[in-house]
Each structure stands twice: as structure tokens, then as C-alpha cells.
Motif scaffolding. Structure first.
Motif, short mmCIF file in Angstrom:
data_model
loop_
_atom_site.label_atom_id
_atom_site.label_comp_id
_atom_site.label_asym_id
_atom_site.label_seq_id
_atom_site.Cartn_x
_atom_site.Cartn_y
_atom_site.Cartn_z
N LEU A 50 -13.44 1.43 3.51
CA LEU A 50 -12.16 1.56 2.81
C LEU A 50 -11.12 0.67 3.50
O LEU A 50 -11.10 0.56 4.72
CB LEU A 50 -11.69 3.03 2.83
N PRO A 51 -10.27 0.05 2.70
CA PRO A 51 -9.31 -0.90 3.30
C PRO A 51 -8.27 -0.20 4.17
O PRO A 51 -7.92 0.95 3.92
CB PRO A 51 -8.65 -1.54 2.07
N ALA A 52 -7.79 -0.96 5.17
CA ALA A 52 -6.70 -0.44 6.00
C ALA A 52 -5.44 -0.35 5.15
O ALA A 52 -5.27 -1.11 4.20
CB ALA A 52 -6.47 -1.35 7.19
N ARG A 53 -4.60 0.59 5.48
CA ARG A 53 -3.31 0.74 4.77
C ARG A 53 -2.20 0.25 5.69
O ARG A 53 -2.26 0.44 6.90
CB ARG A 53 -3.07 2.21 4.43
N ARG A 54 -1.18 -0.32 5.09
CA ARG A 54 -0.02 -0.72 5.87
C ARG A 54 1.16 0.19 5.53
O ARG A 54 1.33 0.56 4.36
CB ARG A 54 0.36 -2.18 5.59
N PRO A 55 1.95 0.55 6.50
CA PRO A 55 3.09 1.43 6.20
C PRO A 55 4.06 0.76 5.25
O PRO A 55 4.31 -0.45 5.37
CB PRO A 55 3.73 1.68 7.57
N PRO A 56 4.59 1.52 4.29
CA PRO A 56 5.50 0.90 3.29
C PRO A 56 6.82 0.45 3.88
O PRO A 56 7.48 -0.41 3.32
CB PRO A 56 5.70 2.02 2.27
N ARG A 57 7.22 1.07 4.99
CA ARG A 57 8.50 0.70 5.61
C ARG A 57 8.28 0.43 7.09
O ARG A 57 7.36 0.97 7.69
CB ARG A 57 9.51 1.84 5.46
N ASP A 58 9.16 -0.40 7.64
CA ASP A 58 9.09 -0.68 9.07
C ASP A 58 9.71 0.48 9.84
O ASP A 58 10.91 0.74 9.71
CB ASP A 58 9.84 -1.98 9.37
N ARG A 59 8.92 1.18 10.60
CA ARG A 59 9.42 2.33 11.35
C ARG A 59 9.82 1.98 12.79
O ARG A 59 10.28 2.84 13.52
CB ARG A 59 8.36 3.44 11.38
#
Lengths: 213, 186
Positions: A50-59
Motif C-alpha cells: 500500500l502506498p505511503a501517505r503524506r500529511p495534508p498539512r505541514d505540522r
């Protein structure tokens, strides 16, 4: 375990290489269980693919601000040890002078602005108690364990930075020779500290109320 | 090894890690950039919502920044394991906090024991099937099958028993098998 098909738990144990001889034998002989084991392996391979996910916002800005706040808070706590000594010294030095002027009754819950006519020792005692009470309140809100947004973190960082500056001033003023102007300076600094601590507690109270804690 | 982990190896070197351990915020940001996708992916696979996963990401890196001075491993490999461990713990804390929503553990194996009703004949893709699992079962599957944690590790992280972890994994796979067609996995 010979006639019945293997359970999922047995298939997983076999996959981990810990199968009993009976399970291994069954797996070699049974086409149904072999197919089940293959499907299990495919399912796990598909999960791993399954592909890696990237956070939608810069935390990172929020994390960085929280780290800065925590560092300032540590400085304040370290300073607090010196501050306690400064408070004791202040009360001993300024208080003796004030006691000669009349009775002394500290009122921890009194308002900061309500004591302009008090002798310095009396007022400092009251302000120190208020400051300690506010620090106690602040601890109830577990400031290190809360998630805050970047804006709130910035407000907290600003207040804590100003408290640290005031604390340094209190330590210096406490060590200075006692004069009426030095006593008044201490009163002013402790009053500033109480006001800033009050503002800091209010930020945490508002934030906690907003998120429903 | 995931793509994100490969990226972490490429970006971080021992010097950057040492600087991060000394509290240098620029170096800590490099650690964040190297691992944000790794941590967010793990959190997103365990948590139910993207918002929860973002909070786990934030909590994980706050903890990393706070504790990295005491990190005693050497090299990005051990740093990866350390950060993933923190992220797993934070994600599990998050789903434990959200547990009031509904019964969570897989306790029965019947065909109607799933989280939501499933139309007969409806086949799910793998991500949808994982999302349909109860939180704890989904976490066990992900930590064991993808992240490579042992049942002992998972039991410790979840404060449960090893047999609990094993049974959750077996029941979750039984559910996934029922929900997924083999042809869709292949």
C-alpha cells in the motif's frame, strides 16, 4: 489436527515458521489449506505494498512552536527555584520593614490592583501567594501534554518569554540593597508576574474550554 | 523497507542526528522532514480519521524533539525504529481514547460480526476492508504484518496479552478473507 482444515491462527503460526509437525504435514497434503496460506501471503504482501501517505498539512511549525514553549517553560521552572529563594529573601528583608508599620495579613485571592495602599512587604507577600496559586492552576491544565495550534502556541511562547524576563528582574532586585525604591520595584515586578501568569492561565482555560476538556 | 524509510536514510546522516540530539531546531526539522511520511502513514493506517493521524504526527514529533537527547541508538536504522515505536504508541493511545465510539475488539467470528452491514456480494478493496475492521484489530494487523512487530511487542504496546494479539490477528485475517476476493488481492 489432521482431518479438519487449518484455522487462521494455525496458518499464521505456520507462516511464522513455528508450526507443529502435524500442521506442517497437513499443509503439505491439503490443497485447500495451501491455497488459504497462499491467499494469506498475498494479502500481507498487498498490505505492505500500500502506498505511503503524506500529511495534508505541514505540522512542523506547530511542533517547533511547542518545542520552543516547552524550552521556555523549563527555563521558567529552573528560574522558579531561584525565584522561590528570591521570594523568601524578599519577604524576609522587605517584610521585616513592613511589619514595623502595622499588621500583616496576606490575602491570596485579592485582586492585584486592590492593594495600592499596602506596605511593600504586605503587598509582596500577597503577590507571591497569588503567583504560586496561578502556577498551581497552570499545572492543572497539564500545559506540556496539550495539543495547541500555532497561533495559541505563539501567544503562550510570548507570555512565557515575558515571565522569564520578569523572573530575572525579580532575582536581580531581590539581591539589591533594600531601599524604598528597590522595594517598590520588587512590588512592581511581582505584580507584572502575577498579571502575566494570570494571562497565561486564561489562555489555557480558554483553549481547554474550546476543545471541551 | 518503505519509500519513506529509504528517504530518511538518504537525507539523514550521523552528524545530523547528533545535531538533532543536541536540540538544534534545524536538525530536528530535518528529522521531521525525513520521517513525516513514515509516521503519518503508520498513524493513518491505524487511526480512523486523517485528523487523528495528524494529531499523532504532531504528538510523535513533539515527543521525538523532547526525548531525542536520550536516544542511544546509532544510525538512521535505529532512529527509524525508535520513531516508529513512539508513533505506534501514540496512535494506539489515540484509538484507545476513541474507543467509546463502539465495541472495538474482535470477539466473535460469525458472518455478521463486522463493524457495519455489508451487502451480500459486495467486494471491498484492501484499504476499505482494513478501514472496516475494528480499530484494535486493524492496528494489530498493521503493526504485525507491515511494521514487523512481534506479538510480544504488540502486547506490550497495547498493554494486553500475547494471546490477545494473536487472536486479534487471526480473527482480523478471517474477516479480511471473507470480505476480499482472492482475485482482487492478487
Amino acid at each position: 489436527m489432521t482431518e479438519a482444515h487449518l484455522t487462521m491462527e494455525e496458518l499464521l503460526v505456520a507462516r511464522a515458521g513455528d508450526a507443529t509437525p502435524a500442521v506442517r504435514h497437513h499443509l503439505e497434503a491439503c490443497a485447500v489449506c495451501t491455497a488459504e496460506a497462499d491467499a494469506l501471503a498475498q494479502r500481507i504482501a498487498a498490505l505492505r505494498a500500500l502506498p505511503a501517505r503524506r500529511p495534508p498539512r505541514d505540522r512542523w511549525p506547530v511542533v517547533r512552536e511547542r518545542v520552543r514553549v516547552a524550552r521556555r517553560r523549563r527555563l521558567i521552572r529552573r528560574g522558579g527555584v531561584g525565584l522561590a529563594a528570591a521570594a523568601a529573601f524578599t519577604l524576609a528583608a522587605v517584610g521585616v520593614h513592613s511589619l514595623r508599620q502595622g499588621s500583616v495579613t496576606a490575602t491570596p485571592d485579592s485582586q492585584v490592583a486592590a492593594a495600592p495602599a499596602q506596605a511593600p512587604g504586605v503587598e509582596v507577600a500577597s503577590l507571591i501567594q497569588q503567583s504560586q496559586s496561578l502556577e498551581h492552576q497552570l499545572r492543572q491544565y497539564d500545559p506540556d501534554g496539550r495539543v495547541v495550534n500555532a497561533r495559541t502556541a505563539g501567544v503562550i511562547a510570548d507570555l512565557e518569554g515575558r515571565i522569564a524576563t520578569v523572573d530575572a528582574g525579580i532575582s536581580r532586585a531581590s539581591a539589591a540593597p533594600r531601599t524604598p525604591s528597590a522595594d517598590q520595584q520588587l512590588v512592581n515586578l511581582w505584580r507584572d508576574r502575577v498579571n502575566l501568569m494570570d494571562a497565561l492561565v486564561n489562555v489555557h482555560v480558554s483553549r481547554a474550554s474550546y476543545v471541551g476538556f | 523497507m518503505t519509500q519513506a524509510t529509504v528517504g530518511a536514510y538518504a537525507i539523514l546522516d550521523d552528524l545530523a542526528i547528533e545535531r538533532a540530539k543536541s536540540g538544534d531546531l534545524d536538525a530536528l526539522e530535518r528529522v521531521y522532514r525525513a520521517y513525516e511520511a513514515t509516521v503519518y502513514s503508520l498513524a493513518r493506517r491505524i487511526c480512523r480519521t486523517a485528523e487523528d493521524a495528524e494529531d499523532v504526527l504532531q504528538e510523535t514529533f513533539f515527543e521525538v524533539c523532547r526525548s531525542i537527547g536520550g536516544f542511544r541508538g546509532d544510525g538512521p536504522g535505529s532512529l527509524t525504529a525508535w520513531i516508529k515505536r513512539i508513533a505506534s504508541s501514540k496512535a494506539l493511545m489515540r484509538i484507545r481514547r476513541e474507543k467509546y465510539r463502539e465495541t472495538d475488539d474482535l470477539v466473535e467470528d460469525g458472518p455478521d460480526a463486522g463493524r457495519r452491514p455489508l451487502d451480500i456480494g459486495l467486494r471491498l478493496d484492501l484499504e476499505a476492508a482494513m478501514a472496516r475492521l475494528p480499530d484494535t484489530a486493524r492496528a494489530v494487523v498493521w503493526l504485525h504484518d507491515v511494521e514487523g512487530y512481534t506479538h510480544e511487542d504488540i502486547a506490550e504496546l497495547m498493554d494486553r496479552t500475547v494471546s490477545f494479539s494473536k487472536s486479534q490477528l487471526a480473527r482480523a485475517h478471517a474477516r479480511l478473507r471473507d470480505w476480499l476476493g482472492e482475485e482482487q488481492i492478487a
